[in-house]
Design a protein around this motif. Structure first.
Motif, PDB file in Angstrom:
ATOM      1  N   ALA A  68       0.820  -1.208   0.000  1.00 46.13           N
ATOM      2  CA  ALA A  68       0.000   0.000   0.000  1.00 46.13           C
ATOM      3  C   ALA A  68       0.854   1.257   0.000  1.00 46.13           C
ATOM      4  O   ALA A  68       0.441   2.305  -0.514  1.00 46.13           O
TER       5      ALA A  68
ATOM      6  N   GLN B  66      -1.718  -2.129  -9.328  1.00 48.33           N
ATOM      7  CA  GLN B  66      -3.023  -2.604  -8.881  1.00 48.33           C
ATOM      8  C   GLN B  66      -4.145  -2.022  -9.735  1.00 48.33           C
ATOM      9  O   GLN B  66      -5.132  -2.707 -10.023  1.00 48.33           O
ATOM     10  N   ARG B  67      -3.986  -0.765 -10.146  1.00 50.23           N
ATOM     11  CA  ARG B  67      -4.972  -0.172 -11.062  1.00 50.23           C
ATOM     12  C   ARG B  67      -4.932  -0.878 -12.415  1.00 50.23           C
ATOM     13  O   ARG B  67      -5.983  -1.109 -13.037  1.00 50.23           O
TER      14      ARG B  67
ATOM     15  N   ARG C 133       0.711   0.392  -6.227  1.00 48.95           N
ATOM     16  CA  ARG C 133      -0.619   0.992  -6.392  1.00 48.95           C
ATOM     17  C   ARG C 133      -0.942   1.204  -7.861  1.00 48.95           C
ATOM     18  O   ARG C 133      -2.080   0.992  -8.305  1.00 48.95           O
ATOM     19  N   CYS C 134       0.053   1.627  -8.630  1.00 46.93           N
ATOM     20  CA  CYS C 134      -0.147   1.820 -10.070  1.00 46.93           C
ATOM     21  C   CYS C 134      -0.455   0.490 -10.752  1.00 46.93           C
ATOM     22  O   CYS C 134      -1.366   0.397 -11.581  1.00 46.93           O
TER      23      CYS C 134
ATOM     24  N   ALA D 166       4.219   3.300  -4.500  1.00 45.48           N
ATOM     25  CA  ALA D 166       3.543   3.964  -5.615  1.00 45.48           C
ATOM     26  C   ALA D 166       3.460   3.039  -6.825  1.00 45.48           C
ATOM     27  O   ALA D 166       2.465   3.038  -7.551  1.00 45.48           O
TER      28      ALA D 166
END
Length: 404
Positions: free
Chosen positions: A165, A174-175, A171-172, A168
């Motif tokens: 989490a 995961q999108r 997270r990118c 960065a």
């Protein structure tokens, strides 16, 4: 120069690299040196020495008759090098146009066999009266069976937890995974329903019939499948091959431990937002170094090694246009394009970034249409010419190519 660069043409340009091409062209022609004898108005590339030589020079004359004779002496068919472009620039444009025409012909060939209201041809009226399906039925049936087997069963998820989490890059990604899962579910469901419909195990719904019509008649994929903007037209088979490659690529990333993501080659062209991942890697490095993002600059190295050489991020799938990369340095060439080896991106702090007269920034586009700009990379070059030559020749990089 100011009138041409900022008023006449410049007001219509919204891309910095297009502006640099215009600046280089205007500065070369509208220069005080242009009044000197033997001033080169255009250059050509010597393939042996890879140096720029004069192609068209100011004549040694002072009256109308002399200039008139000089103009008439110029060949009627001019090379693209008169505009600073590579000699094969026209061939590259013709190839792109030919690919678009072939794509249209392929769709027409499939559409010719349709008996739907969209396309009614003589081929339909000549089909056997014993057949209850249009001629493209068997073709699409084979494609659906093949695609349903070739498509991976699922899109793998990324590791979760506090560490993921805070990253960065995770997270990118995961999108990206979320987008892939949505498209993959839609594609797989449509293929499975179509297969059951072909086998007679379930009636065809309006959705299934519409998907088959789009695949069989128009030879393209439904808009729900193709959510990524591309300026290059693709047939349904080409799109599916590309999608399978991208799903396999994202699954390979998902298998990589969180700490090793970026240290193994990543195909940027396989991401829906490759520029976002590059920006996320910058944020990730800034967090690790506890420094400002604005203080970091990109340094790029090209080599055949897939192993990390430091705090670098490794990418694959780049294609270079308008130049050639030799030992991580650019050199002029007349080849249309070059598939590059692994690209190592390193983020360095102020004072360590690549600089000097032998560094040029090249734009990176999504594909060869050059319509979607992603980011720019600094690369060194060799030769006695100015960096503006690369702008004139339209040198650039792309991260995605049409599947073969």
């Amino acid at each position: 120069q100011t009138s041409l660069r900022t008023i006449v043409y410049g007001g219509r340009i919204d891309n910095r690299f297009d502006q640099e091409r215009l600046d280089a062209f205007v500065t070369k022609l509208f220069s005080p040196e242009a009044y000197n004898l033997t001033y080169a108005l255009a250059y050509k590339l010597d393939k042996g020495t890879r140096k720029m030589e004069s192609l068209l020079s100011i004549p040694d004359c002072r009256n109308f008759e002399g200039f008139y004779k000089w103009v008439n002496g110029i060949k009627g068919v001019n090379s693209p090098e008169f505009l600073g472009l590579p000699s094969n620039a026209e061939a590259l444009l013709l190839r792109e146009q030919a690919n678009r025409i072939l794509s249209v012909f392929a769709k027409l060939q499939v559409a010719e066999g349709s008996d739907t209201d969209v396309v009614k041809t003589k081929a339909v009226r000549r089909r056997s009266i014993t057949s209850t399906h249009p001629p493209w039925w068997e073709h699409v049936k084979k494609l659906v069976n093949f695609w349903e087997k070739a498509l991976p069963d699922h899109v793998k998820g990324l590791p979760a937890g506090p560490e993921a989490a805070a990253s960065a890059m995770i997270r990118c990604l995961q999108r990206e995974v979320s987008l892939y899962k949505g498209v993959h579910k839609c594609v797989l469901t449509d293929l499975q329903n179509a297969k059951l419909y072909f086998e007679g195990k379930q009636p065809g719904s309006n959705r299934t019939r519409e998907v088959l019509r789009i695949l069989g008649v128009e030879d393209r994929v439904p808009k729900e499948w193709d959510i990524r903007p591309k300026a290059i037209p693709m047939t349904a088979s080409m799109w599916m091959q590309d999608f399978i490659n991208r799903v396999n690529g994202i699954n390979q990333i998902a298998q990589t431990p969180a700490k090793e993501i970026g240290q193994k080659p990543i195909w940027l062209g396989g991401l829906y937002a490759p520029e976002a991942f590059v920006a996320a890697s910058r944020q990730e490095f800034a967090r690790a170094m506890k420094c400002s993002v604005d203080s970091l600059h990109l340094a790029v190295t090209m080599n055949d090694s897939a192993a990390a050489i430091g705090n670098d991020f490794i990418y694959s799938g780049f294609t270079l246009f308008g130049a050639e990369c030799v030992q991580s340095s650019l050199t002029l060439t007349d080849i249309e394009s070059q598939k590059l080896p692994y690209s190592h991106f390193q983020w360095v702090q102020d004072g360590k970034e690549p600089s000097g007269d032998k560094i040029v920034s090249l734009p990176v586009y999504l594909d060869s249409s050059r319509k979607q700009f992603l980011f720019e990379v600094p690369l060194s070059f060799v030769g006695g010419h100015n960096r503006s030559v690369f702008s004139e020749r339209g040198s650039c990089l792309t991260v995605w190519t049409t599947p073969s």
